[in-house]
Design an enzyme around this catalytic site. Sequence first.
Site, PDB file in Angstrom:
ATOM      1  CB  VAL A  31      -0.926   0.002   1.223  1.00 46.42           C
ATOM      2  CG1 VAL A  31      -1.810   1.250   1.226  1.00 46.42           C
ATOM      3  CG2 VAL A  31      -1.788  -1.263   1.243  1.00 46.42           C
ATOM      4  N   PRO A  32       1.142   1.842  -1.145  1.00 47.79           N
ATOM      5  CG  PRO A  32       0.992   2.684  -3.336  1.00 47.79           C
ATOM      6  CD  PRO A  32       0.337   1.702  -2.385  1.00 47.79           C
ATOM      7  CB  CYS A  33       2.192   5.183   2.815  1.00 48.94           C
ATOM      8  SG  CYS A  33       3.364   4.014   3.527  1.00 48.94           S
ATOM      9  CG  HIS A  34       6.681   4.292  -1.264  1.00 45.37           C
ATOM     10  ND1 HIS A  34       5.967   3.136  -1.037  1.00 45.37           N
ATOM     11  CD2 HIS A  34       6.977   4.289  -2.589  1.00 45.37           C
ATOM     12  CE1 HIS A  34       5.850   2.452  -2.151  1.00 45.37           C
ATOM     13  NE2 HIS A  34       6.450   3.138  -3.114  1.00 45.37           N
TER      14      HIS A  34
END
Length: 293
Positions: free
Chosen positions: A260-263
């Site tokens: 889950v690409p919070c970056h």
Amino acid sequence: MNALAQFAEPAFDATPQGNDYEIVRKVIERITLDYRQQPSLEAIASELGQSPTQLQKVFTRWAGLSPKAFLQAVTLDHAKRLLGREGLPLLDTSYELGLSGPGRLHDLFVTHEAMSPGEWKARGGGLTIRYGFHSSPFGVALVMATDRGLAGLAFSDLGGERAALDDMTCRWPMAQYVEDLEATAPYIRRIFDRSQWSSEQPLKVVLIGSDFQVRVWQSLLKIPFGKAVTYSDVARDIGQPSASRAVGAAIGRNPISFVVPCHRALGKSGALTGYHWGLTRKRAILGWEAGNL
């Protein structure tokens, strides 16, 4: 919870081989901490006792791009370019970038479900979460899974395993935790080996959070590989344009990092802002993605 400092070596090890891992880690650390000084390949190689040619080969073999290209990838200018605005919020146009529907939300081909509000309020009660520590390109990875799919992915440096585990288990304090490396090792292959990213066998994740948090995390799944959005974009996408601060807090609580690409969420100016697992790691992940487009 035993042997926390002895993380597992899975059947698929995503890290570079032999001493290469330490070399690559040090190059990433040097570049991500000192990118404003634009350190040269020769200077970094000298510090590590390597020849420039040798260092370039090792780093490129792992990252898919040269140290110089990685340096460019972690600069603020690159972060701004990631937003790729062209006058339109990226989340409004992501389907024009090759995403054909909700079953193909990004390049990991993730399919997801959320725990019910009742299950969330139970704070993990009735859940069995299996966990294991494994090597990964971004340090020690803590993988956490339920019978329904991947529930957590955290990172730590060597020696920080206990803190990472405590941080994750306190999110669902009533769950039962079982150390099970055999159950968690297959997730490492699915997550970090791009040849395993398939729409025919999507990676199943389960989102355990409040309704607001889950909506934010679902929005993050729409961000294409190698792109980025702002917190304001996410706030608009979930229908709460004035909730950027709350969105930022929910992004910071994302329990399934990388997948889950919070970056890929940046400040309005393109600044990297905070990252639960450290800004150095955030820059490293964005650089890795830039080299694997």
